[in-house]
Design a protein around this motif. Structure first.
Motif, PDB file in Angstrom:
ATOM      1  N   MET A 121       0.830  -1.204   0.000  1.00 32.91           N
ATOM      2  CA  MET A 121       0.000   0.000   0.000  1.00 32.91           C
ATOM      3  C   MET A 121       0.865   1.256   0.000  1.00 32.91           C
ATOM      4  N   ARG A 122       1.954   1.224   0.741  1.00 20.89           N
ATOM      5  CA  ARG A 122       2.872   2.349   0.757  1.00 20.89           C
ATOM      6  C   ARG A 122       3.469   2.551  -0.638  1.00 20.89           C
ATOM      7  N   GLY A 123       3.787   1.443  -1.305  1.00 26.13           N
ATOM      8  CA  GLY A 123       4.302   1.513  -2.669  1.00 26.13           C
ATOM      9  C   GLY A 123       3.271   2.073  -3.633  1.00 26.13           C
ATOM     10  N   LEU A 124       2.023   1.672  -3.470  1.00 33.61           N
ATOM     11  CA  LEU A 124       0.947   2.166  -4.331  1.00 33.61           C
ATOM     12  C   LEU A 124       0.755   3.667  -4.140  1.00 33.61           C
ATOM     13  N   LYS A 125       0.752   4.115  -2.900  1.00 40.83           N
ATOM     14  CA  LYS A 125       0.638   5.548  -2.599  1.00 40.83           C
ATOM     15  C   LYS A 125       1.819   6.304  -3.218  1.00 40.83           C
ATOM     16  N   GLY A 126       3.013   5.783  -3.058  1.00 40.84           N
ATOM     17  CA  GLY A 126       4.210   6.417  -3.616  1.00 40.84           C
ATOM     18  C   GLY A 126       4.165   6.466  -5.129  1.00 40.84           C
ATOM     19  N   TRP A 127       3.708   5.377  -5.754  1.00 47.16           N
ATOM     20  CA  TRP A 127       3.602   5.334  -7.211  1.00 47.16           C
ATOM     21  C   TRP A 127       2.658   6.432  -7.701  1.00 47.16           C
ATOM     22  N   ALA A 128       1.503   6.555  -7.043  1.00 49.10           N
ATOM     23  CA  ALA A 128       0.521   7.574  -7.443  1.00 49.10           C
ATOM     24  C   ALA A 128       1.123   8.972  -7.341  1.00 49.10           C
ATOM     25  N   GLN A 129       1.840   9.236  -6.252  1.00 49.77           N
ATOM     26  CA  GLN A 129       2.448  10.555  -6.068  1.00 49.77           C
ATOM     27  C   GLN A 129       3.550  10.809  -7.097  1.00 49.77           C
ATOM     28  N   ASN A 130       4.370   9.806  -7.377  1.00 53.09           N
ATOM     29  CA  ASN A 130       5.501   9.960  -8.291  1.00 53.09           C
ATOM     30  C   ASN A 130       5.104  10.072  -9.755  1.00 53.09           C
ATOM     31  N   HIS A 131       3.953   9.534 -10.116  1.00 52.78           N
ATOM     32  CA  HIS A 131       3.554   9.509 -11.529  1.00 52.78           C
ATOM     33  C   HIS A 131       2.361  10.403 -11.837  1.00 52.78           C
ATOM     34  N   MET A 132       1.974  11.233 -10.891  1.00 48.13           N
ATOM     35  CA  MET A 132       0.795  12.073 -11.101  1.00 48.13           C
ATOM     36  C   MET A 132       0.963  13.029 -12.264  1.00 48.13           C
ATOM     37  N   ASP A 133       2.149  13.624 -12.427  1.00 44.61           N
ATOM     38  CA  ASP A 133       2.360  14.542 -13.555  1.00 44.61           C
ATOM     39  C   ASP A 133       2.144  13.845 -14.891  1.00 44.61           C
ATOM     40  N   GLU A 134       2.669  12.623 -15.025  1.00 46.71           N
ATOM     41  CA  GLU A 134       2.498  11.867 -16.271  1.00 46.71           C
ATOM     42  C   GLU A 134       1.031  11.555 -16.531  1.00 46.71           C
ATOM     43  N   VAL A 135       0.331  11.164 -15.490  1.00 40.99           N
ATOM     44  CA  VAL A 135      -1.089  10.843 -15.626  1.00 40.99           C
ATOM     45  C   VAL A 135      -1.873  12.088 -16.036  1.00 40.99           C
ATOM     46  N   LEU A 136      -1.580  13.211 -15.398  1.00 38.10           N
ATOM     47  CA  LEU A 136      -2.270  14.453 -15.760  1.00 38.10           C
ATOM     48  C   LEU A 136      -2.005  14.836 -17.210  1.00 38.10           C
ATOM     49  N   ASP A 137      -0.755  14.685 -17.665  1.00 37.11           N
ATOM     50  CA  ASP A 137      -0.422  14.955 -19.066  1.00 37.11           C
ATOM     51  C   ASP A 137      -1.203  14.031 -19.996  1.00 37.11           C
ATOM     52  N   ASN A 138      -1.257  12.754 -19.661  1.00 38.73           N
ATOM     53  CA  ASN A 138      -1.995  11.790 -20.483  1.00 38.73           C
ATOM     54  C   ASN A 138      -3.484  12.109 -20.517  1.00 38.73           C
ATOM     55  N   ARG A 139      -4.032  12.510 -19.394  1.00 36.32           N
ATOM     56  CA  ARG A 139      -5.455  12.878 -19.360  1.00 36.32           C
ATOM     57  C   ARG A 139      -5.719  14.078 -20.262  1.00 36.32           C
ATOM     58  N   ALA A 140      -4.851  15.078 -20.194  1.00 30.80           N
ATOM     59  CA  ALA A 140      -5.032  16.271 -21.021  1.00 30.80           C
ATOM     60  C   ALA A 140      -4.953  15.915 -22.502  1.00 30.80           C
ATOM     61  N   THR A 141      -3.982  15.071 -22.876  1.00 31.00           N
ATOM     62  CA  THR A 141      -3.841  14.632 -24.267  1.00 31.00           C
ATOM     63  C   THR A 141      -5.089  13.879 -24.711  1.00 31.00           C
ATOM     64  N   TYR A 142      -5.556  12.963 -23.884  1.00 33.90           N
ATOM     65  CA  TYR A 142      -6.745  12.178 -24.207  1.00 33.90           C
ATOM     66  C   TYR A 142      -7.962  13.085 -24.373  1.00 33.90           C
ATOM     67  N   ASP A 143      -8.154  14.004 -23.415  1.00 31.58           N
ATOM     68  CA  ASP A 143      -9.320  14.892 -23.465  1.00 31.58           C
ATOM     69  C   ASP A 143      -9.277  15.796 -24.694  1.00 31.58           C
ATOM     70  N   THR A 144      -8.093  16.244 -25.098  1.00 32.97           N
ATOM     71  CA  THR A 144      -7.949  17.071 -26.297  1.00 32.97           C
ATOM     72  C   THR A 144      -8.350  16.271 -27.537  1.00 32.97           C
ATOM     73  N   ARG A 145      -7.842  15.014 -27.610  1.00 32.25           N
ATOM     74  CA  ARG A 145      -8.198  14.138 -28.738  1.00 32.25           C
ATOM     75  C   ARG A 145      -9.699  13.836 -28.746  1.00 32.25           C
ATOM     76  N   ALA A 146     -10.246  13.573 -27.577  1.00 34.82           N
ATOM     77  CA  ALA A 146     -11.669  13.197 -27.491  1.00 34.82           C
ATOM     78  C   ALA A 146     -12.568  14.360 -27.897  1.00 34.82           C
ATOM     79  N   SER A 147     -12.194  15.566 -27.513  1.00 36.03           N
ATOM     80  CA  SER A 147     -13.034  16.720 -27.866  1.00 36.03           C
ATOM     81  C   SER A 147     -12.877  17.111 -29.337  1.00 36.03           C
ATOM     82  N   ALA A 148     -11.752  16.759 -29.956  1.00 38.68           N
ATOM     83  CA  ALA A 148     -11.524  17.062 -31.373  1.00 38.68           C
ATOM     84  C   ALA A 148     -12.226  16.039 -32.265  1.00 38.68           C
ATOM     85  N   GLY A 149     -12.474  14.854 -31.738  1.00 44.04           N
ATOM     86  CA  GLY A 149     -13.005  13.777 -32.570  1.00 44.04           C
ATOM     87  C   GLY A 149     -14.431  13.630 -32.465  1.00 44.04           C
TER      88      GLY A 149
END
Length: 149
Positions: A121-149
């Motif tokens: 669980m500590r590893g899962l919490k750490g993973w979420a904190q360490n990769h949040m920027d990447e996830v946010l970038d991916n969400r923004a890319t996905y949402d941009t593609r979804a709204s364009a299509g």
């Protein structure tokens, strides 16, 4: 006719657990331990309590009072914290100790079973904190593609 002992029956049942099957009881356990509050409670109880911004829940596991957990877990309601702690106690992951003081002091501590889950669980919490920027970038890319299509 061969008879089986209770231990043999438990071992056989354990081998038959398969979370991919709808009726498997391990599904309910997965549902419980995948809850964000469970993850955060186990991470908090499994650390030394030094939870400043960016801290990785390091240190040795220690008991925490209900009020300490409530302060650490920003946004958790009293009802949700109580329900989650009760379910963790029922599953044998935490123990609850009430000390007869005025007012009563209630502490929670990881059991051996809870400690065995804590690192993950500590590893899962750490993973979420360490990769949040990447996830946010991916969400923004996905949402941009979804709204364009």
């Amino acid at each position: 006719m061969a008879t089986t002992t209770a231990a043999q029956q438990r071992a056989q049942t354990k081998e038959e657990y398969d979370a991919f099957l709808a009726e498997c009881p391990s599904r309910k356990l997965l549902d419980r331990i995948s809850d964000k509050w469970v993850t955060l409670i186990l991470a908090a109880l499994g650390s030394d309590g030094s939870h400043r911004f960016g801290a990785d829940c390091a240190g040795e596991p220690r008991p925490l009072r209900y009020s300490e957990l409530s302060r650490l877990l920003a946004g958790v309601s009293q009802k949700m914290l109580t329900q989650t702690l009760r379910s963790l106690e029922r599953d044998g992951l935490v123990t609850r100790t009430a000390t007869p003081t005025v007012p009563v002091t209630v502490t929670y501590e990881l059991t051996d079973l809870g400690l065995s889950l804590h690192q993950m669980m500590r590893g899962l919490k750490g993973w979420a904190q360490n990769h949040m920027d990447e996830v946010l970038d991916n969400r923004a890319t996905y949402d941009t593609r979804a709204s364009a299509g």
